[in-house]
Every structure is written in structure tokens, then in C-alpha cells.
Design a protein around this motif. Structure first.
Motif, mmCIF file in Angstrom:
data_model
loop_
_atom_site.group_PDB
_atom_site.id
_atom_site.type_symbol
_atom_site.label_atom_id
_atom_site.label_comp_id
_atom_site.label_asym_id
_atom_site.label_seq_id
_atom_site.Cartn_x
_atom_site.Cartn_y
_atom_site.Cartn_z
ATOM 1 N N ALA A 33 0.826 -1.211 0.000
ATOM 2 C CA ALA A 33 0.000 0.000 0.000
ATOM 3 C C ALA A 33 0.867 1.271 0.000
ATOM 4 O O ALA A 33 0.400 2.354 -0.340
ATOM 5 C CB ALA A 33 -0.908 0.005 1.240
ATOM 6 N N TYR A 34 2.118 1.117 0.413
ATOM 7 C CA TYR A 34 2.994 2.287 0.588
ATOM 8 C C TYR A 34 3.807 2.573 -0.679
ATOM 9 O O TYR A 34 4.052 1.678 -1.482
ATOM 10 C CB TYR A 34 3.956 2.046 1.763
ATOM 11 N N LYS A 35 4.232 3.821 -0.820
ATOM 12 C CA LYS A 35 5.081 4.195 -1.955
ATOM 13 C C LYS A 35 6.371 3.380 -1.883
ATOM 14 O O LYS A 35 7.077 3.415 -0.867
ATOM 15 C CB LYS A 35 5.393 5.690 -1.908
ATOM 16 N N VAL B 262 6.962 10.731 13.487
ATOM 17 C CA VAL B 262 7.213 12.153 13.781
ATOM 18 C C VAL B 262 5.892 12.906 13.984
ATOM 19 O O VAL B 262 4.986 12.828 13.158
ATOM 20 C CB VAL B 262 7.956 12.821 12.601
ATOM 21 N N THR B 263 5.813 13.632 15.069
ATOM 22 C CA THR B 263 4.598 14.401 15.350
ATOM 23 C C THR B 263 4.911 15.476 16.377
ATOM 24 O O THR B 263 6.027 15.531 16.892
ATOM 25 C CB THR B 263 3.484 13.467 15.882
ATOM 26 N N GLU B 264 3.987 16.347 16.665
ATOM 27 C CA GLU B 264 4.139 17.308 17.757
ATOM 28 C C GLU B 264 2.768 17.839 18.138
ATOM 29 O O GLU B 264 1.809 17.713 17.367
ATOM 30 C CB GLU B 264 5.087 18.452 17.368
ATOM 31 N N PHE C 273 -0.067 20.483 18.501
ATOM 32 C CA PHE C 273 -0.468 21.650 17.697
ATOM 33 C C PHE C 273 0.422 21.810 16.452
ATOM 34 O O PHE C 273 0.876 22.903 16.129
ATOM 35 C CB PHE C 273 -0.448 22.936 18.542
ATOM 36 N N ARG C 274 0.655 20.686 15.783
ATOM 37 C CA ARG C 274 1.497 20.705 14.571
ATOM 38 C C ARG C 274 0.794 21.549 13.512
ATOM 39 O O ARG C 274 -0.376 21.309 13.220
ATOM 40 C CB ARG C 274 1.656 19.271 14.073
ATOM 41 N N ASN C 275 1.460 22.514 12.941
ATOM 42 C CA ASN C 275 0.873 23.540 12.060
ATOM 43 C C ASN C 275 -0.220 24.265 12.841
ATOM 44 O O ASN C 275 -1.414 24.060 12.623
ATOM 45 C CB ASN C 275 0.305 22.933 10.777
ATOM 46 N N THR D 143 -6.395 6.527 16.721
ATOM 47 C CA THR D 143 -5.923 5.210 16.294
ATOM 48 C C THR D 143 -4.570 5.289 15.598
ATOM 49 O O THR D 143 -4.198 6.326 15.052
ATOM 50 C CB THR D 143 -6.926 4.570 15.306
ATOM 51 N N ASP D 144 -3.884 4.154 15.611
ATOM 52 C CA ASP D 144 -2.618 4.047 14.874
ATOM 53 C C ASP D 144 -2.348 2.565 14.647
ATOM 54 O O ASP D 144 -2.877 1.711 15.375
ATOM 55 C CB ASP D 144 -1.466 4.683 15.664
ATOM 56 N N ILE D 145 -1.517 2.278 13.681
ATOM 57 C CA ILE D 145 -1.163 0.884 13.383
ATOM 58 C C ILE D 145 -0.114 0.351 14.362
ATOM 59 O O ILE D 145 0.034 -0.841 14.550
ATOM 60 C CB ILE D 145 -0.629 0.776 11.928
ATOM 61 N N ARG E 226 -3.631 13.268 9.284
ATOM 62 C CA ARG E 226 -2.576 14.162 8.827
ATOM 63 C C ARG E 226 -1.224 13.452 8.777
ATOM 64 O O ARG E 226 -0.859 12.701 9.670
ATOM 65 C CB ARG E 226 -2.507 15.364 9.769
ATOM 66 N N ASN E 227 -0.509 13.763 7.703
ATOM 67 C CA ASN E 227 0.867 13.300 7.556
ATOM 68 C C ASN E 227 1.011 11.779 7.583
ATOM 69 O O ASN E 227 1.959 11.240 8.157
ATOM 70 C CB ASN E 227 1.758 13.958 8.627
ATOM 71 N N VAL E 228 0.052 11.115 6.991
ATOM 72 C CA VAL E 228 0.186 9.672 6.792
ATOM 73 C C VAL E 228 -0.147 9.289 5.354
ATOM 74 O O VAL E 228 0.516 8.426 4.787
ATOM 75 C CB VAL E 228 -0.642 8.849 7.811
HETATM 76 C C1 LIG Z 1 4.148 11.018 10.631
HETATM 77 S S1 LIG Z 1 3.041 10.270 11.774
HETATM 78 C C2 LIG Z 1 1.700 11.436 11.809
HETATM 79 C C3 LIG Z 1 1.191 11.698 13.212
HETATM 80 C C4 LIG Z 1 0.131 12.796 13.320
HETATM 81 N N1 LIG Z 1 -1.039 12.485 12.565
HETATM 82 C C5 LIG Z 1 0.694 14.125 12.891
HETATM 83 O O1 LIG Z 1 0.355 14.623 11.828
HETATM 84 O O2 LIG Z 1 1.504 14.698 13.623
HETATM 85 C C6 LIG Z 1 2.398 8.928 10.799
HETATM 86 C C7 LIG Z 1 1.698 7.859 11.636
HETATM 87 O O3 LIG Z 1 0.988 6.994 10.739
HETATM 88 C C8 LIG Z 1 1.003 5.698 11.290
HETATM 89 N N2 LIG Z 1 0.682 4.727 10.223
HETATM 90 C C9 LIG Z 1 1.465 4.310 9.204
HETATM 91 N N3 LIG Z 1 0.803 3.417 8.446
HETATM 92 C C10 LIG Z 1 -0.438 3.290 8.984
HETATM 93 C C11 LIG Z 1 -1.581 2.513 8.648
HETATM 94 N N4 LIG Z 1 -1.574 1.672 7.602
HETATM 95 N N5 LIG Z 1 -2.693 2.633 9.422
HETATM 96 C C12 LIG Z 1 -2.699 3.459 10.496
HETATM 97 N N6 LIG Z 1 -1.645 4.211 10.871
HETATM 98 C C13 LIG Z 1 -0.520 4.131 10.122
HETATM 99 C C14 LIG Z 1 2.403 5.558 11.858
HETATM 100 O O4 LIG Z 1 2.495 4.539 12.821
HETATM 101 C C15 LIG Z 1 2.634 6.972 12.433
HETATM 102 O O5 LIG Z 1 2.323 7.040 13.804
#
Ligand SMILES: C[S@@+](CC[C@H](N)C(=O)[O-])C[C@H]1O[C@@H](n2cnc3c(N)ncnc32)[C@H](O)[C@@H]1O
Length: 259
Positions: free
Chosen positions: A23-25, A70-72, A74-76, A132-134, A203-205
Motif C-alpha cells: 500500500a505504501y510508496k 514524527v509528530t508534535e 499543535f502541529r501547524n 488510532t494508529d497501526i 494528517r501526515n500519513v
Molecule cells: C508522521 S506520523 C503522523 C502523526 C500525526 N497524525 C501528525 O500529523 O503529527 C504517521 C503515523 O501513521 C502511522 N501509520 C502508518 N501506516 C499506517 C496505517 N496503515 N494505518 C494506520 N496508521 C498508520 C504511523 O504509525 C505513524 O504514527
């Protein structure tokens, strides 16, 4: 130099770890796989899969490395200010409850930022934040609500003193904010989505996914939103044709479900 058998490895990971690497690039992901494989001392992906199979430490390192966390808080920041404005002037006027989903929430900074904003106002709203997260390791960290000072760089002094207690250089989140967020393991590619949501923050996924996977995720997210609900994306994740998902652009990186 031996060519790495990515097809074998993708199938092995799907079968054994239930993650769809396809599913990923590809380019970006394969580079990361190669790096983490070498760090584990393996020369082939067959060898590396045996190591992952036999050693929990190697497995954890692999999962940590491919899920970029990577996260923080209040990102943006401007996007969170916009969320606050929409919460007060739009969402709380349209709905008497809001169910929010922070998808791919990493260590919890994102859903807790939303919870702090909601907590600043006494709105007559039933609210629920699902995050949620994986990655189970980072979800475990998220649930502790304990952060280092550098992780709090965008948190204002007022929010810091209102919502955190300092304890030996660690910042412990107030129980009332922690209690607003329910964490669950969830895979955006393989798992079904909650329904009747009022806000989705994702965001950012999606930047890591192939186009067809990203499009499928946005369609399913739109299907999960109630009419008038909002989808927030990351600052590099513009949806160019929101109408194709029944969405309308409200402002940069915010879309409203219209159909
Ligand atoms: C860069 S972080 C973004 C965190 C937050 N949303 C932000 O913008 O600061 C990406 C997150 O996506 C999660 N992730 C990657 N693949 C995923 C999937 N298939 N389903 C759910 N989460 C996934 C990673 O574990 C990671 O915690």
C-alpha cells in the motif's frame, strides 16, 4: 551485490505481521527496509524475515522504523486555530454531539491537542475523541500521557500550566484531558472505519501511501462522515478534487462533507 527479493518480503510481512507493505510508496519504503535490514545484520530479505520471526527486538525495530512517527502538539498551529474557530462557530451550532477521529495519531500529541482545545470551552456538546494508529508501541506511549519537554515545544505556557504537571523533567498530562481520548489499534489499509463521525483528522500519513490507496482512504473517510462533518488533512496533503469524494474545500487542508 544480490538483488533484494521485495516480493517475497512483502508477502511474508502480510502473512506473518498482517501489514500490507504494497500500500505504501515503494521507493521510499524499500530504502527504509534496506536500512533497517542492514542494521539488524542481515544481507538478504529471507535472512531478515527469519530474524524478525525469531527475535521480538528485531521485529519491534522493524515496525518502529517503517512506521514514521514524527509528530508534535499543535502541529501547524494555524490549523488547530482554525479547528477551534470551526468548533465554536460551525460544529457546535450544527451538532449537539461531536465524534472525532484522529487517524494515525502517533504518540497522541494530535488527539490531545484537540482535547485541550475542546476543554478550553464549556460547550453544551457530547464529545468523544477516538485516536488510532497501526503501531502498538507508540499507542502504549500515547496512553501514558507523559512527554519530554522538547515534545511540548508548541504548547503555550498557559496550556502547559493548565494541562500538564511537571515531574522530574517529564510533563504529565492532566487526567481530564487523557480521559477524553480513547486509543485503539487500527490499520487504515485493512480495517473498516467508524461511522457517523463529525470530524476526521488524518494528517501526515497519506503521503506515504500509493495514490490508489490514498484515494480509497479519502473515499472511505468521506463515507464515514455525517453531512456537514469535516476532514482535516496535513499541510502537504491537499485534496485537489474534493468533489470526487463528496467533499467541499472549507479552507486550506479542511474539507466539509456535502453529499
Ligand atoms: C508522521 S506520523 C503522523 C502523526 C500525526 N497524525 C501528525 O500529523 O503529527 C504517521 C503515523 O501513521 C502511522 N501509520 C502508518 N501506516 C499506517 C496505517 N496503515 N494505518 C494506520 N496508521 C498508520 C504511523 O504509525 C505513524 O504514527
Amino acid at each position: 551485490m544480490t538483488t533484494l527479493n521485495y516480493d517475497y518480503f512483502y508477502d511474508w510481512v502480510h502473512l506473518n505481521l498482517n501489514i500490507r507493505l504494497d500500500a505504501y510508496k515503494e521507493k521510499q519504503l524499500n530504502r527504509r527496509i534496506q536500512t533497517v535490514m542492514r542494521q539488524a545484520g542481515a544481507n538478504t530479505l529471507e535472512e531478515y524475515s527469519s530474524l524478525i520471526h525469531g527475535d521480538e527486538g528485531v521485529k519491534k525495530q522493524f515496525l518502529d522504523y517503517i512506521t514514521i512517527n514524527v509528530t508534535e502538539f499543535f502541529r501547524n498551529k494555524d490549523l488547530f486555530e482554525k479547528f477551534e474557530e470551526l468548533l465554536l462557530n460551525d460544529l457546535s451550532k450544527k451538532f449537539n454531539e461531536i465524534k472525532i477521529w484522529s487517524a494515525a495519531c502517533s504518540i497522541g500529541a494530535e488527539p490531545y491537542s484537540l482535547a485541550m482545545i475542546i476543554n478550553r470551552h464549556s460547550l453544551p456538546l457530547k464529545r468523544k475523541i477516538i485516536a488510532t494508529d497501526i503501531d502498538e508501541t507508540i499507542l502504549a506511549k500515547a496512553k501514558t500521557g507523559i512527554y519530554k519537554e522538547n515534545e511540548l515545544k508548541n504548547v503555550s505556557l498557559l496550556d502547559r500550566t493548565t494541562f500538564f504537571k511537571e515531574d522530574n523533567k517529564r510533563f504529565v498530562l492532566d487526567e481530564k484531558i487523557k480521559g477524553m481520548v480513547e486509543f485503539k489499534k487500527h490499520d487504515l489499509v485493512l480495517d473498516s472505519f467508524e461511522q457517523n463521525l463529525h470530524v476526521i483528522v488524518c494528517r501526515n500519513v497519506t503521503i506515504y501511501f500509493k495514490n490508489e490507496v490514498k484515494e480509497d482512504i479519502y473515499q472511505r473517510m468521506s463515507d464515514s462522515l455525517v453531512k456537514g462533518g469535516l476532514l482535516f488533512t496535513g499541510a502537504t496533503e491537499t485534496i485537489y478534487q474534493p468533489e470526487q469524494y463528496g467533499l467541499k474545500k472549507v479552507s486550506s487542508f479542511i474539507y466539509e462533507k456535502v453529499l
